[in-house]
Design a protein around this motif. Structure first.
Motif, PDB file in Angstrom:
ATOM      1  N   GLU A 153      -5.420  -1.376   0.280  1.00  0.00           N
ATOM      2  CA  GLU A 153      -6.126  -2.525  -0.280  1.00  0.00           C
ATOM      3  C   GLU A 153      -6.676  -3.410   0.824  1.00  0.00           C
ATOM      4  O   GLU A 153      -6.025  -3.642   1.836  1.00  0.00           O
TER       5      GLU A 153
ATOM      6  N   LYS B  34      -9.333  -1.273  -3.442  1.00  0.00           N
ATOM      7  CA  LYS B  34      -8.159  -0.453  -3.162  1.00  0.00           C
ATOM      8  C   LYS B  34      -8.571   1.004  -3.264  1.00  0.00           C
ATOM      9  O   LYS B  34      -9.026   1.473  -4.317  1.00  0.00           O
TER      10      LYS B  34
ATOM     11  N   ARG C 201     -12.143  -7.357  -4.023  1.00  0.00           N
ATOM     12  CA  ARG C 201     -11.041  -6.606  -3.414  1.00  0.00           C
ATOM     13  C   ARG C 201     -11.171  -5.126  -3.753  1.00  0.00           C
ATOM     14  O   ARG C 201     -11.446  -4.766  -4.902  1.00  0.00           O
TER      15      ARG C 201
ATOM     16  N   ASP D  32       0.819  -1.207   0.000  1.00  0.00           N
ATOM     17  CA  ASP D  32       0.000   0.000   0.000  1.00  0.00           C
ATOM     18  C   ASP D  32       0.855   1.261   0.000  1.00  0.00           C
ATOM     19  O   ASP D  32       0.559   2.221  -0.724  1.00  0.00           O
TER      20      ASP D  32
END
Length: 432
Positions: free
Chosen positions: A277, A216, A214, A92
């Motif tokens: 994320e 982000k 997922r 990240d």
């Protein structure tokens, strides 16, 4: 309790090393790499011991993430979870996980370690908490390229191509709390992995799908996010919903920050994502796929008069004609000049590479292998199986789709929201 944390490259190069308690010598790095390389298997055990010292490691981004402990009461599962979260935290803050990004951001990683672990005790791995303390700026490993300007039209006008985010758009560092500029973007990925075994007669023996949703987030202060799934989405053997095509999974797990008060009625997930994320939902489907497997193989194996083994393989893609597949799977005669084949004697395998496979078409290959002179009328030797490694862009095998992605309340500054669907082959085996 953790004694040391270090990161090694796949060649054993020393990238990051931090000793928290001084309980072990500085030679632990070489001891660990010698133990890993001495093993014959492709995947060494996660936990290894050297005297009273215990090594716990994971592989992320082609790197070894290792933690050591001398405490007999330390839980290896806790250390494994910490290493996975720490590698995600580095991704990240650095934008990507690679040897180059770790080398370029070593000062940032050391600062993260100082905040995450205190004298061997884990403090926090939350990016929301750490953003108030991390001062080092990330160094991007992506060089400038003139191809990045291809999406800009005359006088800066937006082109049709600029409405599609490049695959590397999400591989950038998250913004710190003091940064006010930068693009406000949210990337949502629906990623599925297939495990399929097809028998020699074309019968599907096993078909499993593991997927995850997922997110982000690159927004300094993101409000509540609402993710709408298919109205026909159902879990287990419960009654099907909606009027469209059924989307069923066997098991489903949600992130602890996801609110499910609207999920049972409207199939809506609510959460307040932190920067970076996180996996919002994980699901699994076994032995009951809504559609047939995407690939079928029709093999013919025989010997010619000279004793050579002839393998004629015909691979068919059963996807719709508008779809295409990126394959890197399985020299003689190939049905397209774009393909290539290589004989790997060390693995006793033929590597057949297909850069692009359009749905509704089929490709063929004829392989001829020479062997010692056989005895009279020998039976064909055992060959196989065929293992496919592929990627299906903009497609989910389970049929899961995102109806909408909304922020509530509406952000005053414009924000971009990107949704991507990808299906990978985890293990796709076709027996001959």
């Amino acid at each position: 309790m953790i004694s040391q944390v270090f990161i090694l490259s796949s060649q054993g190069d020393h990238l990051i090393y931090k000793d928290f308690r001084g309980e072990a010598g500085s030679d632990v790095v070489s001891v660990f790499y010698e133990k890993v390389t001495a093993l014959t298997g492709d995947q060494p055990p996660v936990v290894m011991s050297h005297g009273d010292l215990h090594f716990v490691h994971v592989r992320q981004g082609g790197l070894y993430w290792v933690a050591t402990t001398t405490s007999p009461g330390s839980s290896p599962f806790t250390i494994i979870e910490f290493l996975n979260r720490f590698s995600a935290l580095v991704k990240d803050y650095c934008g990507s996980l690679s040897e180059k990004s770790v080398q370029m951001n070593f000062a940032l990683i050391y600062e993260l370690l100082d905040e995450v672990v205190d004298y061997g005790y884990i403090q926090t791995t939350s990016s929301d908490v750490l953003k108030n303390f991390i001062q080092t700026e990330a160094v991007s490993s992506k060089p400038f390229s003139l191809f990045d300007l291809s999406n800009v039209g005359f006088f800066g006008a937006e082109t049709q191509q600029s409405k599609v985010a490049p695959s590397s758009a999400a591989s950038r560092p998250i913004q710190s709390s003091r940064e006010q500029g930068g693009r406000s973007e949210i990337f949502l990925d629906v990623i599925e992995r297939m495990s399929v075994v097809i028998g020699s007669k074309g019968v599907v023996l096993k078909a499993d799908v593991e997927g995850e949703v997922r997110v982000k987030c690159f927004m300094p202060s993101c409000s509540e996010m609402r993710i709408g799934l298919n109205e026909e989405f159902s879990i287990g053997k419960s009654q099907l919903r909606g009027y469209g095509a059924a989307v069923r999974v066997d098991e489903c797990r949600f992130h602890q920050n996801v609110h499910l008060d609207e999920f049972h009625s409207n199939r809506v997930l609510r959460l307040c994502p932190s920067q970076g994320e996180q996996t919002v939902m994980q699901y699994q489907l076994s032995d009951d796929l809504p559609s047939a497997p995407p690939f079928r193989l029709f093999p013919t194996i025989e010997r010619d008069s000279g004793g050579r083994l002839l393998m004629y393989l015909k691979l068919r893609c059963d996807l719709p004609s508008k779809r295409f597949v990126v394959i890197s799977a399985l020299s003689q005669e190939l049905s397209s000049p774009d393909q290539s084949a290589e004989l790997k004697l060390q693995n006793r395998a033929i590597d057949w590479k297909i850069p692009r496979f359009i749905g509704g078409t089929q490709l063929s290959a004829l392989f001829k292998t020479s062997s010692p002179p056989p005895h009279p009328s020998p039976p064909p030797p055992p060959v196989g199986p065929v293992v496919l490694v592929f990627e299906l862009p903009q497609l989910t095998v389970s049929g899961l789709q995102i109806r909408f992605l909304r922020l509530s309340p509406v952000q005053p500054a414009p924000s971009q929201r990107w949704i991507r669907y990808v299906t990978h082959s985890d293990s796709y085996i076709l027996r001959l």
